[in-house]
Design a protein around this motif. Sequence first.
Motif, PDB file in Angstrom:
ATOM      1  N   SER A   2      -5.546   4.667   5.935  1.00 29.76           N
ATOM      2  CA  SER A   2      -6.377   4.146   4.843  1.00 29.76           C
ATOM      3  C   SER A   2      -6.188   2.644   4.682  1.00 29.76           C
ATOM      4  CB  SER A   2      -6.021   4.862   3.536  1.00 29.76           C
ATOM      5  OG  SER A   2      -6.190   6.260   3.647  1.00 29.76           O
ATOM      6  N   ILE A   3      -4.942   2.189   4.757  1.00 27.95           N
ATOM      7  CA  ILE A   3      -4.657   0.758   4.627  1.00 27.95           C
ATOM      8  C   ILE A   3      -5.264  -0.016   5.788  1.00 27.95           C
ATOM      9  CG2 ILE A   3      -2.818  -0.967   4.536  1.00 27.95           C
ATOM     10  CD1 ILE A   3      -1.037   1.252   3.297  1.00 27.95           C
ATOM     11  N   THR A   4      -5.180   0.551   6.990  1.00 30.84           N
ATOM     12  CA  THR A   4      -5.743  -0.101   8.175  1.00 30.84           C
ATOM     13  C   THR A   4      -7.250  -0.271   8.043  1.00 30.84           C
ATOM     14  OG1 THR A   4      -4.008   0.854   9.581  1.00 30.84           O
ATOM     15  CG2 THR A   4      -5.996   0.038  10.673  1.00 30.84           C
ATOM     16  N   VAL A   5      -7.917   0.773   7.576  1.00 26.02           N
ATOM     17  CA  VAL A   5      -9.369   0.715   7.401  1.00 26.02           C
ATOM     18  C   VAL A   5      -9.743  -0.379   6.410  1.00 26.02           C
ATOM     19  CG1 VAL A   5     -11.371   1.968   6.522  1.00 26.02           C
ATOM     20  CG2 VAL A   5      -9.754   3.119   8.035  1.00 26.02           C
ATOM     21  N   ILE A   6      -9.009  -0.438   5.284  1.00 28.65           N
ATOM     22  CA  ILE A   6      -9.292  -1.451   4.274  1.00 28.65           C
ATOM     23  C   ILE A   6      -9.024  -2.855   4.817  1.00 28.65           C
ATOM     24  CG2 ILE A   6      -8.414  -2.405   2.093  1.00 28.65           C
ATOM     25  CD1 ILE A   6     -10.418  -0.187   1.754  1.00 28.65           C
ATOM     26  N   PHE A   7      -7.944  -2.996   5.591  1.00 31.53           N
ATOM     27  CA  PHE A   7      -7.596  -4.307   6.141  1.00 31.53           C
ATOM     28  C   PHE A   7      -8.675  -4.805   7.102  1.00 31.53           C
ATOM     29  CE2 PHE A   7      -5.389  -7.258   8.994  1.00 31.53           C
ATOM     30  CZ  PHE A   7      -4.734  -8.062   8.078  1.00 31.53           C
ATOM     31  N   GLY A  49       0.815  -1.211   0.000  1.00 37.46           N
ATOM     32  CA  GLY A  49       0.000   0.000   0.000  1.00 37.46           C
ATOM     33  C   GLY A  49       0.847   1.258   0.000  1.00 37.46           C
ATOM     34  N   LEU A  50       1.890   1.273   0.819  1.00 40.55           N
ATOM     35  CA  LEU A  50       2.762   2.452   0.898  1.00 40.55           C
ATOM     36  C   LEU A  50       3.581   2.630  -0.375  1.00 40.55           C
ATOM     37  CD1 LEU A  50       4.036   2.158   4.604  1.00 40.55           C
ATOM     38  CD2 LEU A  50       2.411   3.824   3.681  1.00 40.55           C
ATOM     39  N   VAL A  51       4.064   1.531  -0.925  1.00 43.21           N
ATOM     40  CA  VAL A  51       4.839   1.612  -2.167  1.00 43.21           C
ATOM     41  C   VAL A  51       3.968   2.157  -3.302  1.00 43.21           C
ATOM     42  CG1 VAL A  51       5.889   0.203  -3.979  1.00 43.21           C
ATOM     43  CG2 VAL A  51       6.537  -0.149  -1.599  1.00 43.21           C
ATOM     44  N   THR A  52       2.723   1.720  -3.355  1.00 40.84           N
ATOM     45  CA  THR A  52       1.818   2.200  -4.392  1.00 40.84           C
ATOM     46  C   THR A  52       1.536   3.690  -4.236  1.00 40.84           C
ATOM     47  OG1 THR A  52       0.755   0.023  -4.398  1.00 40.84           O
ATOM     48  CG2 THR A  52      -0.401   1.806  -5.520  1.00 40.84           C
ATOM     49  N   ALA A  53       1.376   4.123  -2.991  1.00 47.25           N
ATOM     50  CA  ALA A  53       1.035   5.521  -2.729  1.00 47.25           C
ATOM     51  C   ALA A  53       2.200   6.473  -2.972  1.00 47.25           C
ATOM     52  CB  ALA A  53       0.523   5.670  -1.293  1.00 47.25           C
ATOM     53  N   PHE A  54       3.435   6.022  -2.714  1.00 46.03           N
ATOM     54  CA  PHE A  54       4.577   6.944  -2.764  1.00 46.03           C
ATOM     55  C   PHE A  54       5.628   6.581  -3.815  1.00 46.03           C
ATOM     56  CE2 PHE A  54       2.867   7.130   1.570  1.00 46.03           C
ATOM     57  CZ  PHE A  54       2.616   8.489   1.670  1.00 46.03           C
ATOM     58  N   GLY A  55       5.476   5.432  -4.459  1.00 50.65           N
ATOM     59  CA  GLY A  55       6.473   5.014  -5.442  1.00 50.65           C
ATOM     60  C   GLY A  55       6.572   5.941  -6.636  1.00 50.65           C
ATOM     61  N   GLY A  56       5.424   6.380  -7.159  1.00 51.37           N
ATOM     62  CA  GLY A  56       5.432   7.270  -8.312  1.00 51.37           C
ATOM     63  C   GLY A  56       6.102   8.597  -8.011  1.00 51.37           C
ATOM     64  N   GLY A  57       5.833   9.142  -6.829  1.00 50.44           N
ATOM     65  CA  GLY A  57       6.450  10.408  -6.444  1.00 50.44           C
ATOM     66  C   GLY A  57       7.951  10.283  -6.289  1.00 50.44           C
ATOM     67  N   ALA A  58       8.406   9.140  -5.777  1.00 46.88           N
ATOM     68  CA  ALA A  58       9.844   8.929  -5.605  1.00 46.88           C
ATOM     69  C   ALA A  58      10.559   8.880  -6.952  1.00 46.88           C
ATOM     70  CB  ALA A  58      10.095   7.646  -4.823  1.00 46.88           C
ATOM     71  N   ILE A  59       9.962   8.151  -7.915  1.00 43.15           N
ATOM     72  CA  ILE A  59      10.559   8.067  -9.250  1.00 43.15           C
ATOM     73  C   ILE A  59      10.573   9.450  -9.905  1.00 43.15           C
ATOM     74  CG2 ILE A  59      10.316   7.070 -11.548  1.00 43.15           C
ATOM     75  CD1 ILE A  59       9.029   4.639 -10.236  1.00 43.15           C
ATOM     76  N   ARG A  60       9.470  10.167  -9.781  1.00 44.89           N
ATOM     77  CA  ARG A  60       9.393  11.522 -10.350  1.00 44.89           C
ATOM     78  C   ARG A  60      10.471  12.420  -9.787  1.00 44.89           C
ATOM     79  NH1 ARG A  60       4.959  14.252  -7.514  1.00 44.89           N
ATOM     80  NH2 ARG A  60       6.666  14.387  -5.994  1.00 44.89           N
ATOM     81  N   ASN A  61      10.646  12.385  -8.475  1.00 43.69           N
ATOM     82  CA  ASN A  61      11.641  13.244  -7.840  1.00 43.69           C
ATOM     83  C   ASN A  61      13.043  12.953  -8.346  1.00 43.69           C
ATOM     84  OD1 ASN A  61       9.559  14.333  -6.405  1.00 43.69           O
ATOM     85  ND2 ASN A  61      10.137  13.494  -4.423  1.00 43.69           N
ATOM     86  N   LEU A  62      13.350  11.683  -8.559  1.00 46.56           N
ATOM     87  CA  LEU A  62      14.670  11.316  -9.060  1.00 46.56           C
ATOM     88  C   LEU A  62      14.928  11.914 -10.443  1.00 46.56           C
ATOM     89  CD1 LEU A  62      15.017   7.563  -8.014  1.00 46.56           C
ATOM     90  CD2 LEU A  62      16.474   9.457  -7.272  1.00 46.56           C
ATOM     91  N   LEU A  63      13.911  11.892 -11.294  1.00 49.07           N
ATOM     92  CA  LEU A  63      14.101  12.308 -12.674  1.00 49.07           C
ATOM     93  C   LEU A  63      14.051  13.821 -12.875  1.00 49.07           C
ATOM     94  CD1 LEU A  63      12.159   9.590 -14.683  1.00 49.07           C
ATOM     95  CD2 LEU A  63      14.602   9.814 -14.331  1.00 49.07           C
ATOM     96  N   ILE A  64      13.360  14.551 -12.015  1.00 53.80           N
ATOM     97  CA  ILE A  64      13.284  16.002 -12.219  1.00 53.80           C
ATOM     98  C   ILE A  64      14.165  16.763 -11.232  1.00 53.80           C
ATOM     99  CG2 ILE A  64      10.957  15.838 -13.146  1.00 53.80           C
ATOM    100  CD1 ILE A  64       9.858  16.951 -10.576  1.00 53.80           C
ATOM    101  N   GLY A  65      14.996  16.045 -10.476  1.00 57.77           N
ATOM    102  CA  GLY A  65      16.004  16.711  -9.665  1.00 57.77           C
ATOM    103  C   GLY A  65      15.605  17.089  -8.257  1.00 57.77           C
TER     104      GLY A  65
END
Length: 211
Positions: free
Chosen positions: A72-77, A37-53
């Motif tokens: 959010s993950i706790t509620v779903i679980f 859940g955390l990787v899905t939520a923040f993975g895209g932002g991490a990749i973006r940050n690497l590429l745009i400096g």
Amino acid sequence: MITWDVMTIIGTIAFAVSGGIIAMEEEYDILGVYVLGLVTAFGGGAIRNLLIGVPVSALWEQGYMFQLAMLSITVIFLFPNGLLKHWRRWGNFFDAIGLASFAIQGALYATEMGHPISAVVVAAVLTGSGGGIIRDVLAGRKPVVFKAEIYAVWAALAGLLIGFNIIKGSYSLYFLFIALVILRMASLQYKWRLPVKAIGQQQQNNQQTFM
């Protein structure tokens, strides 16, 4: 920017839920559910940050977002299994929300930093679909963005509209958000597809013909 914050919150919740649900579908334990859940939520932002400096460490400054994702993950679980069975119906909707909100957020981020239109589009695509790519890979699934169905195209559209200043202002951005969600869901409903050239399948058929 208020719009930026709203899009970040919406995208974080939507993708955290998306990752958590898929982890439960794959029968991951509770640790796996939180990680995916955390990787899905923040993975895209991490990749973006690497590429745009932008330093990746900037993600750790969003403590309240991590708390929101964990909640959010706790509620779903804790949701009853009977309700989670409807994920097939609502899962794509949450994913579309995450795609739209994070694509807009990524485009706004790159625009604020003064990057050219190409970087704005890349930031929109990576922020909108990067977390989903990592999620699908970790779950042992073929990433949606690499399938024939239209997914990352909608994020690129957001980048183009924002990068060329065709869409600006809070109300216009919210309208764009709604339009992207509708387009994504319509592409699923009506099975819109991008061209595919299946070389591997063609070669297999040729081999069977000559045998």
